[in-house]
Design a protein around this motif. Sequence first.
Motif, short mmCIF file in Angstrom:
data_model
loop_
_atom_site.label_atom_id
_atom_site.label_comp_id
_atom_site.label_asym_id
_atom_site.label_seq_id
_atom_site.Cartn_x
_atom_site.Cartn_y
_atom_site.Cartn_z
N TYR A 105 4.11 10.59 -23.75
CA TYR A 105 3.91 11.08 -22.40
C TYR A 105 5.26 11.53 -21.86
O TYR A 105 6.30 11.11 -22.37
N CYS A 106 5.24 12.37 -20.84
CA CYS A 106 6.49 12.83 -20.24
C CYS A 106 6.64 12.19 -18.86
O CYS A 106 5.68 11.68 -18.28
N ASP A 107 7.86 12.24 -18.33
CA ASP A 107 8.12 11.61 -17.04
C ASP A 107 7.33 12.28 -15.92
O ASP A 107 6.98 11.63 -14.93
N ARG A 108 7.05 13.57 -16.05
CA ARG A 108 6.26 14.26 -15.03
C ARG A 108 4.84 13.69 -14.96
O ARG A 108 4.28 13.51 -13.88
N VAL A 109 4.27 13.38 -16.13
CA VAL A 109 2.94 12.77 -16.16
C VAL A 109 3.00 11.37 -15.58
O VAL A 109 2.11 10.96 -14.82
N LEU A 110 4.04 10.62 -15.91
CA LEU A 110 4.22 9.28 -15.37
C LEU A 110 4.28 9.32 -13.84
O LEU A 110 3.60 8.54 -13.15
N LEU A 111 5.07 10.25 -13.29
CA LEU A 111 5.18 10.37 -11.84
C LEU A 111 3.83 10.74 -11.23
O LEU A 111 3.44 10.18 -10.19
N ALA A 112 3.11 11.65 -11.86
CA ALA A 112 1.81 12.06 -11.34
C ALA A 112 0.83 10.88 -11.35
O ALA A 112 0.05 10.70 -10.41
N ARG A 113 0.86 10.07 -12.41
CA ARG A 113 -0.02 8.90 -12.49
C ARG A 113 0.33 7.91 -11.39
O ARG A 113 -0.56 7.32 -10.75
N VAL A 114 1.63 7.68 -11.18
CA VAL A 114 2.06 6.75 -10.14
C VAL A 114 1.58 7.23 -8.77
O VAL A 114 1.00 6.46 -7.98
N ARG A 115 1.82 8.50 -8.47
CA ARG A 115 1.41 9.03 -7.16
C ARG A 115 -0.11 8.96 -6.99
O ARG A 115 -0.60 8.65 -5.89
N ALA A 116 -0.85 9.24 -8.05
CA ALA A 116 -2.31 9.19 -7.96
C ALA A 116 -2.78 7.77 -7.66
O ALA A 116 -3.67 7.56 -6.82
N ARG A 117 -2.19 6.77 -8.33
CA ARG A 117 -2.59 5.39 -8.11
C ARG A 117 -2.18 4.90 -6.73
O ARG A 117 -2.92 4.17 -6.06
N VAL A 118 -0.99 5.30 -6.28
CA VAL A 118 -0.55 4.92 -4.93
C VAL A 118 -1.47 5.55 -3.90
O VAL A 118 -1.88 4.90 -2.93
N ARG A 119 -1.79 6.83 -4.11
CA ARG A 119 -2.67 7.54 -3.18
C ARG A 119 -4.04 6.86 -3.10
O ARG A 119 -4.59 6.65 -2.01
N ARG A 120 -4.58 6.50 -4.25
CA ARG A 120 -5.89 5.84 -4.29
C ARG A 120 -5.83 4.49 -3.60
O ARG A 120 -6.76 4.10 -2.87
N ASN A 121 -4.75 3.76 -3.82
CA ASN A 121 -4.60 2.45 -3.19
C ASN A 121 -4.52 2.57 -1.67
O ASN A 121 -5.10 1.77 -0.93
N ILE A 122 -3.80 3.59 -1.20
CA ILE A 122 -3.68 3.82 0.25
C ILE A 122 -5.05 4.12 0.85
O ILE A 122 -5.41 3.62 1.93
N ILE A 123 -5.82 4.95 0.15
CA ILE A 123 -7.15 5.32 0.65
C ILE A 123 -8.05 4.09 0.74
O ILE A 123 -8.74 3.87 1.74
N VAL A 124 -8.03 3.26 -0.31
CA VAL A 124 -8.87 2.07 -0.32
C VAL A 124 -8.47 1.12 0.80
O VAL A 124 -9.32 0.59 1.52
N ARG A 125 -7.16 0.90 0.97
CA ARG A 125 -6.70 -0.02 2.01
C ARG A 125 -6.98 0.54 3.40
O ARG A 125 -7.28 -0.22 4.34
N ALA A 126 -6.89 1.85 3.55
CA ALA A 126 -7.18 2.46 4.85
C ALA A 126 -8.65 2.30 5.21
O ALA A 126 -9.00 2.11 6.39
N ARG A 127 -9.52 2.35 4.21
CA ARG A 127 -10.95 2.16 4.48
C ARG A 127 -11.23 0.72 4.89
O ARG A 127 -12.14 0.45 5.68
N MET A 128 -10.46 -0.19 4.36
CA MET A 128 -10.66 -1.60 4.70
C MET A 128 -10.16 -1.90 6.12
O MET A 128 -10.72 -2.73 6.82
N ARG A 129 -9.10 -1.22 6.54
CA ARG A 129 -8.54 -1.46 7.86
C ARG A 129 -8.12 -0.12 8.46
O ARG A 129 -7.07 0.43 8.09
N PRO A 130 -8.91 0.42 9.37
CA PRO A 130 -8.58 1.72 9.97
C PRO A 130 -7.15 1.71 10.53
O PRO A 130 -6.73 0.76 11.17
N GLN A 131 -6.43 2.79 10.26
CA GLN A 131 -5.03 2.88 10.69
C GLN A 131 -4.74 4.28 11.17
O GLN A 131 -5.17 5.25 10.57
N ASN A 132 -4.01 4.36 12.28
CA ASN A 132 -3.60 5.65 12.81
C ASN A 132 -2.11 5.84 12.54
O ASN A 132 -1.44 4.94 12.02
N TYR A 133 -1.59 7.01 12.92
CA TYR A 133 -0.20 7.31 12.61
C TYR A 133 0.48 8.02 13.77
O TYR A 133 -0.17 8.74 14.55
#
Length: 244
Positions: A105-133
């Motif tokens: 794998y290349c570092d670009r794929v690693l970064l994309a995987r990390v961002r995708a997992r972080v993004r998914r985690n943020i979405i799941v946590r936001a659904r559990m507790r509504p948050q504004n910005y």
Amino acid sequence: MMQKILFEERDLERAAEVTRFFERHLVSLSVRAPMTFDSDTAPYRAADAILLSLGADASEVARYVSYVCPQVTCPIIVVSDRVLSDIEALKILESGASDCLASPYCDRVLLARVRARVRRNIIVRARMRPQNYRFDKFGLDTQSRELLTARSSARLPRKECTLLMHFMLNNHAAITREELLEVVSAEDLDLSDRSIDSLVSRLRERLVAMGGRAEIIRTIRGFGYAFESTVEPIAGDEDLRALL
């Protein structure tokens, strides 16, 4: 906000290489020795994602993941510099790891995987507790999609709100047009790169019309965009307008 990634890696040369690549994409990477969670848990609890380099037996790493996973709220991603057998990969994933990435794998794929997992985690946590910005002179009510200032408000179309949310959750990071296309594609499968540019322009014009800065969304020629503003999460039960 800049994403904070913790990387357990014993190969210091490899750790330095990944750190340089991530920093070029405005992602902060801190390096720890393998399996040192108990020595100082604070950096792990503050991380947006944890990368574990598979330098030991897969069963040992799986046991470590199963110990750490219940004590953190971020995704754990295991990376291996060798090909893994199906049994090894299953052990790691069943232990609680969010992803398992094996060579090659290349570092670009690693970064994309990390961002995708972080993004998914943020979405799941936001659904559990509504948050504004809150950012710049604006507030965003994520439930109603209402963009607020101290004196005005506007309800954002769904795609503009999705785009603004992604910008805010990755502020100061260089984001490719392809990534933005992926984020909003769920709203319209016919979107193209040119449509992304039009959508960004409409969002930027809306912010300016409500008193914001045009440069809050910076164009990176030949690459994509960056959202240049500090972003502060606000609990969903707080009076957002009163804070502007």
